[in-house]
Design a protein around this motif. Sequence first.
Motif, short mmCIF file in Angstrom:
data_model
loop_
_atom_site.label_atom_id
_atom_site.label_comp_id
_atom_site.label_asym_id
_atom_site.label_seq_id
_atom_site.Cartn_x
_atom_site.Cartn_y
_atom_site.Cartn_z
N ARG A 82 0.83 -1.21 0.00
CA ARG A 82 0.00 0.00 0.00
C ARG A 82 0.86 1.26 0.00
N ALA A 83 1.93 1.26 0.79
CA ALA A 83 2.83 2.42 0.82
C ALA A 83 3.52 2.61 -0.52
N PHE A 88 4.01 5.61 -5.59
CA PHE A 88 3.97 5.60 -7.05
C PHE A 88 2.92 6.59 -7.56
N GLU A 89 1.74 6.60 -6.94
CA GLU A 89 0.68 7.51 -7.36
C GLU A 89 1.03 8.96 -7.12
#
Length: 93
Positions: A82-83, A88-89
């Motif tokens: 998730r991190a 990346f986003e």
Amino acid sequence: MMLTGRPLSAERAHQLGLVSTLVEGDVREAAMERATAIAVFEPDVIRANLRLATRAWDLYEAELWKADDAVADEIMGSAGVRAGLAAFENREG
């Protein structure tokens, strides 16, 4: 080897799939290279994959695929993934 007590050569162990790599030369260097390749993964991912590998011998194929799916879900839902996805986003460029 277990049943006969006879030694098993490295080459034969490789043929049987008991070892994944044969090394000529500095085995310590080869071991460090392998450890470095593994160390890039999150510890939770390594632990989940080791658990699956350990259980694999006791499962029929259909059960193993289900267990594999469960491990994949566990990994994809982990804090590390998730991190990484969030980073990346949020990247620039």
